[in-house]
Design a protein around this motif. Structure first.
Motif: not given
Lengths: 115, 115, 115, 115
Positions: B22-27, B108, C19-20, C16, C23, B78, B18-20
């Motif tokens: 979100y922070h890979q694709f946010a933006g 999440m 992963g955050s 989370i 990434h 986002t 989930f963290g991956s």
């Protein structure tokens, strides 16, 4: 310092798109099974940006396969795994840019400017 | 501190995905014209990660349209623009997770763990 | 599917954060001159997230130096260039996690859960 | 299509740095307690890139505070929360660029080119 020209603005915009593309998507988990969907998503995402007429991304399946650690089953997207061509249009000035390997390193290149 | 269980490991892996995601694709620049390709790319990218059985992403076209600044023609992805469901399998333990709006904020959530 | 426990929720939250962290910051240009500021920024950024009690990041200067292409003068941050330790607290359950090299590959590990 | 000039190349390089900065760091969790370390890390990271002479980032504490959701305690970094100035030098051509709010939207601007 002088005023900027449309051609210079066009080149600035072209650079923005390249930096955006690279740093938004570098690190994305990729395997030969997911290259096509990632190519399309990158192209359509960056084409949303202003002055961006077209983006063509080719993620190289054989390089992805070579980059995959045996246990993990995926690689992280990086410059050496893809080739990119972009066309920017800014107020009538067209700019072509390209990223490909050169001397073993991925290079973002300003290919041509049509005033 | 005690030894960890398979169920705890499975939940840890679920969180990583989930963290991956979100922070890979946010933006990522997104418009109603590019939502489908981005959904597919996110799903296939994260499914490459270990223990990740399935990912379903829905980017909400109406919220994307509402988020778009008139002059720019795109929004940045986002949490409030998408809903995500994931299923992780770790050594026989299944975990279901979900991201959706709650009290006006994307959350999440660990939905269920099947020991 | 059963109800989730606080320990499972704590492990999900720990994942989370990992992963955050990975990434968000993978791909950041880094050189031995900028490792300290990047470590601090990563730590303080992820510590903003809920339930995250502490984050310790060590970017390994010697590995960064080895990873630098001679002409470019910088590397892109990736898992093999750093070690990370995190402590999560969720409703009285403490979780310790760690990322370090194992068999030549960076691994995110759930180290201990204290119910 | 004509050959490119050093000034055009300099503007292209300036754009790359701006797109890199934005899409590498957008989405980073930020609070008023972590703005200074993030500013420094962004500056030193992007200054690693070729032709990048200086980067100055100001993350606006008051806007970060306003953007924070009460329950979460942090915001995600985005263009409206920061101001950026950069100076690029490419083969003797200096370029100054700037990002700041304009008509309610963050704009990356090519400020001046010194041939």
């Amino acid at each position: 310092m002088s005023d900027t020209t449309d051609a210079q603005q066009a080149c600035f915009e072209a650079g923005i798109k390249f930096g955006s593309l690279y740093h938004q998507f570098a690190g994305t988990p990729v395997s030969p099974e997911s290259t096509r969907s990632l190519e399309t998503a990158i192209e359509e995402a960056i084409e949303n940006q202003p002055y961006c007429e077209s983006v063509a991304v080719e993620i190289l399946d054989d390089r992805v396969a070579d980059a995959i650690d045996h246990d993990e089953g995926y690689a992280e997207l990086t410059g050496s795994l893809m080739e990119v061509e972009m066309r920017i249009d800014y107020e009538g000035t067209a700019v072509r840019t390209r990223m490909a390997m050169e001397d073993g390193y991925p290079r973002m290149k300003l290919v041509a400017v049509e005033d």
